[in-house]
Design a protein around this motif. Structure first.
Motif, mmCIF file in Angstrom:
data_model
loop_
_atom_site.group_PDB
_atom_site.id
_atom_site.type_symbol
_atom_site.label_atom_id
_atom_site.label_comp_id
_atom_site.label_asym_id
_atom_site.label_seq_id
_atom_site.Cartn_x
_atom_site.Cartn_y
_atom_site.Cartn_z
ATOM 1 N N LYS A 6 97.924 -70.625 -52.311
ATOM 2 C CA LYS A 6 99.317 -70.827 -51.986
ATOM 3 C C LYS A 6 99.998 -69.919 -50.898
ATOM 4 O O LYS A 6 99.595 -68.689 -50.983
ATOM 5 C CB LYS A 6 100.249 -70.685 -53.420
ATOM 6 N N ASP A 21 107.605 -60.559 -62.080
ATOM 7 C CA ASP A 21 106.476 -60.824 -62.951
ATOM 8 C C ASP A 21 105.485 -61.726 -62.577
ATOM 9 O O ASP A 21 104.624 -62.308 -63.441
ATOM 10 C CB ASP A 21 106.929 -60.837 -64.580
ATOM 11 N N GLY A 22 105.549 -62.393 -61.397
ATOM 12 C CA GLY A 22 104.354 -63.266 -60.910
ATOM 13 C C GLY A 22 104.869 -64.635 -61.357
ATOM 14 O O GLY A 22 104.244 -65.503 -60.852
ATOM 15 N N ASP A 23 105.907 -64.793 -62.255
ATOM 16 C CA ASP A 23 106.209 -66.366 -62.740
ATOM 17 C C ASP A 23 105.219 -67.146 -63.228
ATOM 18 O O ASP A 23 105.151 -68.248 -63.429
ATOM 19 C CB ASP A 23 107.054 -67.072 -61.621
ATOM 20 N N GLY A 24 104.031 -66.457 -63.812
ATOM 21 C CA GLY A 24 102.956 -67.030 -64.130
ATOM 22 C C GLY A 24 103.013 -66.781 -65.847
ATOM 23 O O GLY A 24 101.654 -67.282 -66.405
ATOM 24 N N LEU A 27 99.856 -65.524 -67.189
ATOM 25 C CA LEU A 27 99.030 -65.492 -66.187
ATOM 26 C C LEU A 27 99.403 -64.698 -64.936
ATOM 27 O O LEU A 27 98.826 -64.643 -63.984
ATOM 28 C CB LEU A 27 98.454 -67.131 -65.735
ATOM 29 N N GLY A 28 100.649 -64.184 -65.294
ATOM 30 C CA GLY A 28 101.477 -63.408 -64.263
ATOM 31 C C GLY A 28 100.875 -62.164 -64.053
ATOM 32 O O GLY A 28 99.865 -61.758 -64.269
ATOM 33 N N HIS A 29 101.671 -61.185 -63.700
ATOM 34 C CA HIS A 29 101.542 -59.839 -63.733
ATOM 35 C C HIS A 29 102.632 -58.828 -64.306
ATOM 36 O O HIS A 29 103.404 -59.497 -64.955
ATOM 37 C CB HIS A 29 101.351 -59.196 -62.270
ATOM 38 N N CYS A 47 101.828 -59.647 -56.622
ATOM 39 C CA CYS A 47 101.653 -61.222 -55.970
ATOM 40 C C CYS A 47 102.075 -61.537 -54.515
ATOM 41 O O CYS A 47 101.587 -62.685 -54.244
ATOM 42 C CB CYS A 47 102.537 -61.900 -57.050
ATOM 43 N N ARG A 49 104.942 -61.771 -53.320
ATOM 44 C CA ARG A 49 106.101 -62.386 -52.971
ATOM 45 C C ARG A 49 107.041 -61.415 -51.950
ATOM 46 O O ARG A 49 106.922 -60.056 -52.377
ATOM 47 C CB ARG A 49 106.953 -62.472 -54.377
#
Length: 63
Positions: A6, A21-24, A27-29, A47, A49
């Motif tokens: 991506k 926080d990686g928005d996952g 599964l984020g960070h 990530c 960003r």
């Protein structure tokens, strides 16, 4: 065959301290707080960003 990546997100913000926080979800960070310096931008070391301070936004003093 290589996995598709991506593109790195660029997010406009109006404050100089940004949580990421990686928005996952799970599964984020880990949540990190990034500080935008004089350059007006900062990149998340997890990530990638990029957060960019909106034009006209002012830094605020905090603790």
């Amino acid at each position: 065959m290589t996995a598709a990546h991506k593109p790195v997100e660029t997010i406009l913000v109006d404050t100089t301290t940004i949580p990421c926080d990686g928005d996952g979800g799970a599964l984020g960070h880990p949540r990190v707080y990034l500080n935008i310096e004089a350059a007006g931008r900062v990149e998340c070391p997890y990530c990638g960003r990029e957060y960019v301070l909106k034009e006209g936004a002012k830094s605020h003093a905090g603790h």
